[in-house]
Design a protein around this motif. Structure first.
Motif, PDB file in Angstrom:
ATOM      1  N   ILE A 217       0.829  -1.203   0.000  1.00 25.00           N
ATOM      2  CA  ILE A 217       0.000   0.000   0.000  1.00 25.00           C
ATOM      3  C   ILE A 217       0.865   1.256   0.000  1.00 25.00           C
ATOM      4  CG2 ILE A 217      -1.670   1.321   1.377  1.00 25.00           C
ATOM      5  CD1 ILE A 217      -2.949  -1.293   2.190  1.00 25.00           C
ATOM      6  N   LYS A 218       1.936   1.264   0.790  1.00 21.34           N
ATOM      7  CA  LYS A 218       2.842   2.421   0.791  1.00 21.34           C
ATOM      8  C   LYS A 218       3.501   2.586  -0.581  1.00 21.34           C
ATOM      9  CE  LYS A 218       3.952   2.328   5.722  1.00 21.34           C
ATOM     10  NZ  LYS A 218       4.999   2.061   6.754  1.00 21.34           N
ATOM     11  N   PHE A 219       3.819   1.481  -1.224  1.00 21.32           N
ATOM     12  CA  PHE A 219       4.445   1.546  -2.541  1.00 21.32           C
ATOM     13  C   PHE A 219       3.487   2.138  -3.578  1.00 21.32           C
ATOM     14  CE2 PHE A 219       6.018  -0.275  -6.561  1.00 21.32           C
ATOM     15  CZ  PHE A 219       7.357   0.064  -6.469  1.00 21.32           C
ATOM     16  N   SER A 220       2.185   1.907  -3.409  1.00 18.79           N
ATOM     17  CA  SER A 220       1.201   2.424  -4.365  1.00 18.79           C
ATOM     18  C   SER A 220       1.087   3.942  -4.298  1.00 18.79           C
ATOM     19  CB  SER A 220      -0.174   1.793  -4.110  1.00 18.79           C
ATOM     20  OG  SER A 220      -0.731   2.274  -2.889  1.00 18.79           O
ATOM     21  N   TYR A 221       1.535   4.561  -3.190  1.00 19.27           N
ATOM     22  CA  TYR A 221       1.479   6.019  -3.076  1.00 19.27           C
ATOM     23  C   TYR A 221       2.554   6.703  -3.929  1.00 19.27           C
ATOM     24  CZ  TYR A 221      -1.337   5.049   1.112  1.00 19.27           C
ATOM     25  OH  TYR A 221      -2.298   4.613   1.980  1.00 19.27           O
ATOM     26  N   LEU A 222       3.585   5.966  -4.320  1.00 20.73           N
ATOM     27  CA  LEU A 222       4.692   6.551  -5.064  1.00 20.73           C
ATOM     28  C   LEU A 222       4.310   6.731  -6.534  1.00 20.73           C
ATOM     29  CD1 LEU A 222       7.586   4.402  -3.559  1.00 20.73           C
ATOM     30  CD2 LEU A 222       6.737   6.607  -2.764  1.00 20.73           C
ATOM     31  N   THR A 223       5.065   7.577  -7.209  1.00 19.52           N
ATOM     32  CA  THR A 223       4.842   7.792  -8.642  1.00 19.52           C
ATOM     33  C   THR A 223       6.068   7.360  -9.436  1.00 19.52           C
ATOM     34  OG1 THR A 223       3.394   9.663  -8.151  1.00 19.52           O
ATOM     35  CG2 THR A 223       4.215   9.476 -10.400  1.00 19.52           C
ATOM     36  N   MET A 224       7.190   8.020  -9.208  1.00 15.69           N
ATOM     37  CA  MET A 224       8.435   7.675  -9.897  1.00 15.69           C
ATOM     38  C   MET A 224       9.410   7.098  -8.879  1.00 15.69           C
ATOM     39  SD  MET A 224       9.432   7.855 -13.092  1.00 15.69           S
ATOM     40  CE  MET A 224       8.554   9.264 -13.782  1.00 15.69           C
TER      41      MET A 224
ATOM     42  N   GLN B 171     -10.149   0.230   0.352  1.00 17.37           N
ATOM     43  CA  GLN B 171     -10.371   1.339  -0.578  1.00 17.37           C
ATOM     44  C   GLN B 171      -9.867   2.648   0.009  1.00 17.37           C
ATOM     45  OE1 GLN B 171     -14.546   2.105  -1.471  1.00 17.37           O
ATOM     46  NE2 GLN B 171     -14.056   4.290  -1.460  1.00 17.37           N
ATOM     47  N   ASN B 172     -10.187   2.882   1.277  1.00 17.96           N
ATOM     48  CA  ASN B 172      -9.716   4.110   1.934  1.00 17.96           C
ATOM     49  C   ASN B 172      -8.201   4.117   2.077  1.00 17.96           C
ATOM     50  OD1 ASN B 172     -12.368   4.934   2.160  1.00 17.96           O
ATOM     51  ND2 ASN B 172     -12.603   4.211   4.265  1.00 17.96           N
ATOM     52  N   ASP B 173      -7.612   2.954   2.392  1.00 19.95           N
ATOM     53  CA  ASP B 173      -6.161   2.879   2.528  1.00 19.95           C
ATOM     54  C   ASP B 173      -5.457   3.103   1.193  1.00 19.95           C
ATOM     55  OD1 ASP B 173      -6.203   2.432   5.248  1.00 19.95           O
ATOM     56  OD2 ASP B 173      -6.238   0.247   5.063  1.00 19.95           O
ATOM     57  N   MET B 174      -6.049   2.595   0.116  1.00 22.75           N
ATOM     58  CA  MET B 174      -5.455   2.737  -1.210  1.00 22.75           C
ATOM     59  C   MET B 174      -5.776   4.075  -1.860  1.00 22.75           C
ATOM     60  SD  MET B 174      -3.783  -0.117  -1.953  1.00 22.75           S
ATOM     61  CE  MET B 174      -3.614   0.041  -3.706  1.00 22.75           C
TER      62      MET B 174
ATOM     63  N   GLU C 292     -14.718   4.347  -4.975  1.00 22.42           N
ATOM     64  CA  GLU C 292     -15.434   3.102  -4.713  1.00 22.42           C
ATOM     65  C   GLU C 292     -15.690   2.320  -6.005  1.00 22.42           C
ATOM     66  OE1 GLU C 292     -19.740   1.584  -2.954  1.00 22.42           O
ATOM     67  OE2 GLU C 292     -18.950   3.554  -2.381  1.00 22.42           O
ATOM     68  N   SER C 293     -16.029   3.024  -7.088  1.00 16.86           N
ATOM     69  CA  SER C 293     -16.307   2.340  -8.347  1.00 16.86           C
ATOM     70  C   SER C 293     -15.085   1.583  -8.848  1.00 16.86           C
ATOM     71  CB  SER C 293     -16.773   3.344  -9.405  1.00 16.86           C
ATOM     72  OG  SER C 293     -15.787   4.352  -9.613  1.00 16.86           O
ATOM     73  N   ARG C 294     -13.911   2.188  -8.684  1.00 17.00           N
ATOM     74  CA  ARG C 294     -12.676   1.536  -9.108  1.00 17.00           C
ATOM     75  C   ARG C 294     -12.423   0.281  -8.284  1.00 17.00           C
ATOM     76  NH1 ARG C 294      -9.392   0.918 -13.422  1.00 17.00           N
ATOM     77  NH2 ARG C 294      -7.173   1.115 -12.948  1.00 17.00           N
ATOM     78  N   MET C 295     -12.634   0.376  -6.978  1.00 17.86           N
ATOM     79  CA  MET C 295     -12.421  -0.774  -6.099  1.00 17.86           C
ATOM     80  C   MET C 295     -13.386  -1.896  -6.433  1.00 17.86           C
ATOM     81  SD  MET C 295     -10.293  -1.449  -3.693  1.00 17.86           S
ATOM     82  CE  MET C 295      -9.968  -2.575  -2.339  1.00 17.86           C
ATOM     83  N   MET C 296     -14.656  -1.540  -6.708  1.00 23.44           N
ATOM     84  CA  MET C 296     -15.657  -2.558  -7.010  1.00 23.44           C
ATOM     85  C   MET C 296     -15.352  -3.248  -8.341  1.00 23.44           C
ATOM     86  SD  MET C 296     -17.569  -2.677  -4.407  1.00 23.44           S
ATOM     87  CE  MET C 296     -16.169  -2.155  -3.396  1.00 23.44           C
TER      88      MET C 296
ATOM     89  N   ALA D 216      -3.650  -0.415 -10.092  1.00 23.29           N
ATOM     90  CA  ALA D 216      -4.745  -1.387 -10.110  1.00 23.29           C
ATOM     91  C   ALA D 216      -4.218  -2.786  -9.825  1.00 23.29           C
ATOM     92  CB  ALA D 216      -5.459  -1.331 -11.452  1.00 23.29           C
ATOM     93  N   LYS D 217      -3.039  -3.111 -10.363  1.00 24.47           N
ATOM     94  CA  LYS D 217      -2.442  -4.420 -10.111  1.00 24.47           C
ATOM     95  C   LYS D 217      -2.082  -4.562  -8.634  1.00 24.47           C
ATOM     96  CE  LYS D 217       1.269  -7.479 -11.703  1.00 24.47           C
ATOM     97  NZ  LYS D 217       2.419  -7.621 -12.633  1.00 24.47           N
ATOM     98  N   ILE D 218      -1.508  -3.520  -8.038  1.00 26.95           N
ATOM     99  CA  ILE D 218      -1.190  -3.559  -6.609  1.00 26.95           C
ATOM    100  C   ILE D 218      -2.460  -3.780  -5.797  1.00 26.95           C
ATOM    101  CG2 ILE D 218      -0.333  -2.192  -4.669  1.00 26.95           C
ATOM    102  CD1 ILE D 218       1.581  -0.818  -6.610  1.00 26.95           C
ATOM    103  N   THR D 219      -3.534  -3.094  -6.169  1.00 28.51           N
ATOM    104  CA  THR D 219      -4.809  -3.248  -5.459  1.00 28.51           C
ATOM    105  C   THR D 219      -5.289  -4.686  -5.513  1.00 28.51           C
ATOM    106  OG1 THR D 219      -5.390  -0.968  -6.034  1.00 28.51           O
ATOM    107  CG2 THR D 219      -7.172  -2.390  -5.285  1.00 28.51           C
TER     108      THR D 219
END
Length: 361
Positions: free
Chosen positions: A227-234, A301-304, A308-312, A277-280
């Motif tokens: 989850i922390k890794f998903s916050y990064l961009t580059m 969903q809140n952590d990522m 909500e639509s994307r998570m579903m 999306a793959k990390i999720t």
């Protein structure tokens, strides 16, 4: 800054008159009525002008009074200027453009004919089925390997496909912090928000059995790292999620959850939207193993930080049964929680609402 002058030589007297000059940078302006022409609007101040960056001398029989003149060149005339006065680079570009030039009408006719032949050969129904199959295949690229013939929920998304034995063993050292954590430390971490909500809540219910406790601690540590890794961009640092992360895990994150991009003269790792999306999907699969194959999707969903639509969409692509619940795990009582359950037999995969809308249109 330099100053520019133009000298006008009188051949009879042999004397030259010098005038102040300016260099103009002009852009082509396409006209709807004259689609084959390129128009240049220039401010004439001298007898000789630079036009459009080409070394093309334009003799303007205009006095020094400022006027606004409209000069038109066809593409063929500009090409002639390039051939006569252009640099080597400009001449190479001109030759390349001429070699690759294709009539637009010819391309459109060929595409229309090819599409008609495909429709006649396969039929509209078969083509729609192919599109649906392609959508499923594109989605599956970003999901953990799914065993649709599994006899148990734990075999649908196998734990070994999420963490290899070597990676699992490498988590023993960093996860020791969770194994020996105390209620006071959990309260302090909750206050500091040093970990995601899902992990902080699960730490309150670590089992007493030593082996089971260690297994859950390793899973929670890796889920928190994802989850922390998903916050990064580059990804620029050697240890993007901290020096405590084992090297084998850092390599896994770079290799499996980033895409290569070329930026500032070097190849870099990018956490794109598709990679998030793959990390999720991997976070959901790991949470299912942690929570006996039922997990609160709203917490994740809140952590990522997802909609909500994307998570579903991701949960349904993973063939989860989504149900509603209220007021779980300390969130607001009026917030509806979505629970994702992995059970057999797996539900039939359906296209998302956005895909159905596009096809209907």
């Amino acid at each position: 800054l330099p100053r520019y002058f133009i000298g006008v030589l009188d051949k009879d007297s042999g004397q030259m008159e010098v005038y102040n000059a300016e260099i103009f940078n002009m852009q082509p302006l396409l006209s709807e009525r004259e689609g084959s022409k390129v128009k240049f609007r220039v401010q004439v101040k001298q007898r000789v002008l630079w036009v459009g960056g080409w070394k093309c001398w334009i003799q303007c029989k205009v006095s020094l009074v400022q006027k606004c003149v409209l000069i038109c060149f066809s593409f063929a005339q500009v090409d002639l200027c390039i051939e006569a006065f252009g640099t080597s680079k400009q001449k190479r570009a001109l030759n390349s453009r001429r070699m690759n030039a294709v009539d637009n009408d010819t391309v459109k006719t060929a595409m229309t004919k090819a599409a008609a032949n495909i429709i006649d050969a396969k039929g509209v129904t078969a083509l729609l089925q192919d599109v649906a199959q392609d959508d499923v295949q594109n989605i599956s690229i970003f999901l953990p390997p799914c065993n649709e013939d599994a006899d148990k929920p734990e075999n649908v998304y196998k734990f070994e496909d999420i963490l290899s034995p070597a990676e699992y063993e490498a988590l023993r050292v960093p996860a020791a912090v969770f194994v020996n954590i105390t209620p006071e430390e959990i309260a302090k971490k909750t206050e500091n928000k040093s970990h995601c909500s899902f992990v902080l809540e699960q730490l309150k219910f670590l089992p007493d059995d030593e082996k089971t406790r260690d297994h859950k601690a390793r899973c929670l540590w890796f889920l928190d790292t994802l989850i922390k890794f998903s916050y990064l961009t580059m990804i620029k640092k050697k240890h993007p999620v901290g020096p405590e992360c084992p090297q084998i895990i850092s390599r896994k994150l770079r290799r499996n959850f980033t895409s290569l991009t070329y930026n500032n003269g070097s190849v870099q790792n990018l956490v794109s939207a598709s990679m998030k999306a793959k990390i999720t999907a991997y976070v959901i699969a790991l949470a299912l193993h942690i929570n006996n194959f039922q997990t609160d999707l709203t917490i994740l969903q809140n952590d990522m930080k997802l909609q909500e639509s994307r998570m579903m969409d991701i949960a349904k692509a993973m063939r989860l049964k989504v149900s509603k619940a209220k007021g779980l795990l300390g969130l607001e009582n009026d917030q509806n929680h979505k629970l994702g359950t992995l059970s057999l037999p797996l539900p039939v995969q359906k296209a998302s609402r956005s895909q159905r809308k596009r096809r209907k249109i």
